[in-house]
Design an enzyme around this catalytic site. Structure first.
Site, PDB file in Angstrom:
ATOM      1  N   HIS A   8       0.334  -1.315  -0.246  1.00 50.33           N
ATOM      2  CA  HIS A   8       0.070   0.474  -0.079  1.00 50.33           C
ATOM      3  C   HIS A   8       1.102   1.264  -0.128  1.00 50.33           C
ATOM      4  CE1 HIS A   8       1.001   0.893   4.373  1.00 50.33           C
ATOM      5  NE2 HIS A   8       0.876  -0.465   4.601  1.00 50.33           N
ATOM      6  N   GLU A  81      -2.392  -6.884   7.526  1.00 46.42           N
ATOM      7  CA  GLU A  81      -0.761  -7.123   7.715  1.00 46.42           C
ATOM      8  C   GLU A  81      -0.872  -8.459   8.896  1.00 46.42           C
ATOM      9  OE1 GLU A  81       1.485  -6.656   7.467  1.00 46.42           O
ATOM     10  OE2 GLU A  81       2.263  -4.874   7.385  1.00 46.42           O
TER      11      GLU A  81
END
Length: 199
Positions: A8, A81
């Protein structure tokens, strides 16, 4: 099928140099610009994306949307994550001693208590990759996070011996792997931005 795995774009939490983990910060202006640069790169290479997957966290979804220009993003929790547990939000400039020890040798030193293990990260990313390998035939974009992305790269490269864990992957870094003859090729880095502080 060709996978394009991207980390990201930047968030305020990245700029603050903390373990962002599963906190849900959106992209900042730099993160949006980084994502748009990936979009430009793919366009210049003549690469069109046929399906888009992302972690459910907003920074990963936004990155996918800015890269593809589409809101048709499929989220999957396996792309989240690493769960940092009690270390969520910890400073990377002044980390706890047990984090320093862990960061010094990811391969041989287990994650501190309360954190997800690296083996778990690799396992869930591998589960995701195997599942989509039989589902698509085109170009697939996967928008995820630094440690999750490393877990994917570890799964795709069993002979790496854990080398990806200590490798730096900047915001909007992109790796490519092709699925052919029933297996994935060794991932290659195809795009990386030079980080410019304050930009």
């Amino acid at each position: 099928m060709v996978l394009y795995i991207v980390r990201h774009g930047e968030t305020a939490r990245n700029r603050e140099k903390v373990l962002q983990g599963r906190s849900n910060a959106p992209l900042n202006a730099s993160g949006i610009s980084q994502s748009e640069k990936v979009r430009e790169f793919l366009a210049e290479e003549g690469i069109t994306i046929d399906a888009v997957y992302a972690s459910p966290l907003i920074r990963a979804v936004q990155t996918a949307e800015y890269i593809t220009g589409s809101s048709d993003v499929i989220t999957d929790e396996r792309l989240l994550e690493m769960d940092y547990g009690p270390y969520e939000g910890a400073s990377l400039e002044n980390p706890a001693p047990e984090l320093i020890t862990f960061f010094s040798d990811f391969v041989h030193i287990p994650a501190p208590e309360g954190m997800e293990s690296l083996a778990s990260v690799t396992e869930r990313l591998g589960s995701f990759l195997e599942e989509i390998s039989g589902r698509h035939s085109g170009n697939i974009l996967i928008s995820t996070h630094a440690i999750a992305m490393k877990g994917a790269l570890e799964y795709l490269t069993p002979e790496s011996g854990g080398s990806y864990w200590s490798k730096y992957i900047g915001n909007c870094g992109v790796y490519r792997s092709e699925y052919r003859n029933g297996k994935f090729t060794v991932p290659e880095e195809i795009f990386a931005l030079v980080y410019e502080p304050g930009v």
